[in-house]
Design a protein around this motif. Structure first.
Motif, PDB file in Angstrom:
ATOM      1  N   PHE A  52      25.354   7.005  29.835  1.00 16.13           N
ATOM      2  CA  PHE A  52      26.165   7.191  31.032  1.00 16.13           C
ATOM      3  C   PHE A  52      25.318   7.538  32.271  1.00 16.13           C
ATOM      4  O   PHE A  52      25.436   6.867  33.302  1.00 16.13           O
ATOM      5  N   PRO A  53      24.443   8.530  32.234  1.00 17.97           N
ATOM      6  CA  PRO A  53      23.651   8.826  33.436  1.00 17.97           C
ATOM      7  C   PRO A  53      22.709   7.690  33.835  1.00 17.97           C
ATOM      8  O   PRO A  53      22.533   7.412  35.019  1.00 17.97           O
TER       9      PRO A  53
ATOM     10  N   ALA B  84      23.191   4.477  33.288  1.00 15.33           N
ATOM     11  CA  ALA B  84      24.020   3.413  33.865  1.00 15.33           C
ATOM     12  C   ALA B  84      24.451   3.777  35.286  1.00 15.33           C
ATOM     13  O   ALA B  84      24.415   2.922  36.183  1.00 15.33           O
ATOM     14  N   MET B  85      24.847   5.009  35.520  1.00 17.27           N
ATOM     15  CA  MET B  85      25.253   5.425  36.864  1.00 17.27           C
ATOM     16  C   MET B  85      24.078   5.350  37.834  1.00 17.27           C
ATOM     17  O   MET B  85      24.222   4.943  38.985  1.00 17.27           O
ATOM     18  N   PHE B  86      22.900   5.746  37.383  1.00 19.47           N
ATOM     19  CA  PHE B  86      21.705   5.650  38.222  1.00 19.47           C
ATOM     20  C   PHE B  86      21.417   4.200  38.572  1.00 19.47           C
ATOM     21  O   PHE B  86      21.111   3.874  39.715  1.00 19.47           O
ATOM     22  N   TRP B  87      21.530   3.315  37.587  1.00 20.14           N
ATOM     23  CA  TRP B  87      21.268   1.906  37.829  1.00 20.14           C
ATOM     24  C   TRP B  87      22.277   1.314  38.820  1.00 20.14           C
ATOM     25  O   TRP B  87      21.908   0.599  39.741  1.00 20.14           O
ATOM     26  N   VAL B  88      23.553   1.628  38.660  1.00 23.73           N
ATOM     27  CA  VAL B  88      24.593   1.110  39.547  1.00 23.73           C
ATOM     28  C   VAL B  88      24.393   1.644  40.963  1.00 23.73           C
ATOM     29  O   VAL B  88      24.493   0.904  41.943  1.00 23.73           O
ATOM     30  N   ALA B  89      24.087   2.920  41.088  1.00 21.77           N
ATOM     31  CA  ALA B  89      23.954   3.531  42.411  1.00 21.77           C
ATOM     32  C   ALA B  89      22.739   3.015  43.167  1.00 21.77           C
ATOM     33  O   ALA B  89      22.692   3.095  44.396  1.00 21.77           O
TER      34      ALA B  89
ATOM     35  N   TRP C  19      24.846  -3.521  46.508  1.00 20.48           N
ATOM     36  CA  TRP C  19      26.003  -2.628  46.537  1.00 20.48           C
ATOM     37  C   TRP C  19      25.879  -1.633  47.676  1.00 20.48           C
ATOM     38  O   TRP C  19      26.831  -1.371  48.397  1.00 20.48           O
TER      39      TRP C  19
END
Length: 73
Positions: free
Chosen positions: A16-17, A19-24, A29
């Protein structure tokens, strides 16, 4: 079931962390959403507005210095 549950939880806690780091940190985006929203909220200033502000600050500073020099005399 204990080991399988712990492996699942550990995988979730790590995935989860990351993936969130990658998306952010996706540049597309960021440009599409964050920068565009910032420009909507705070539109770019006029060209001369910054120069006017600098001139007012300079005049204020000169007046302060002149007032301080006159008081010390």
């Amino acid at each position: 079931m204990g080991v399988k549950l712990e492996v699942f939880r550990m995988t979730l806690y790590l995935t989860f962390p990351v993936a969130m780091f990658w998306v952010a940190n996706q540049a597309e985006w960021f440009e599409d959403y964050v920068v565009q929203r910032k420009r909507e909220l705070w539109p770019p200033e006029r060209e001369g507005q910054l120069e006017e502000f600098k001139e007012r600050l300079r005049k204020r500073r000169e007046e302060k210095l002149l007032g301080a020099a006159q008081q010390s005399s």
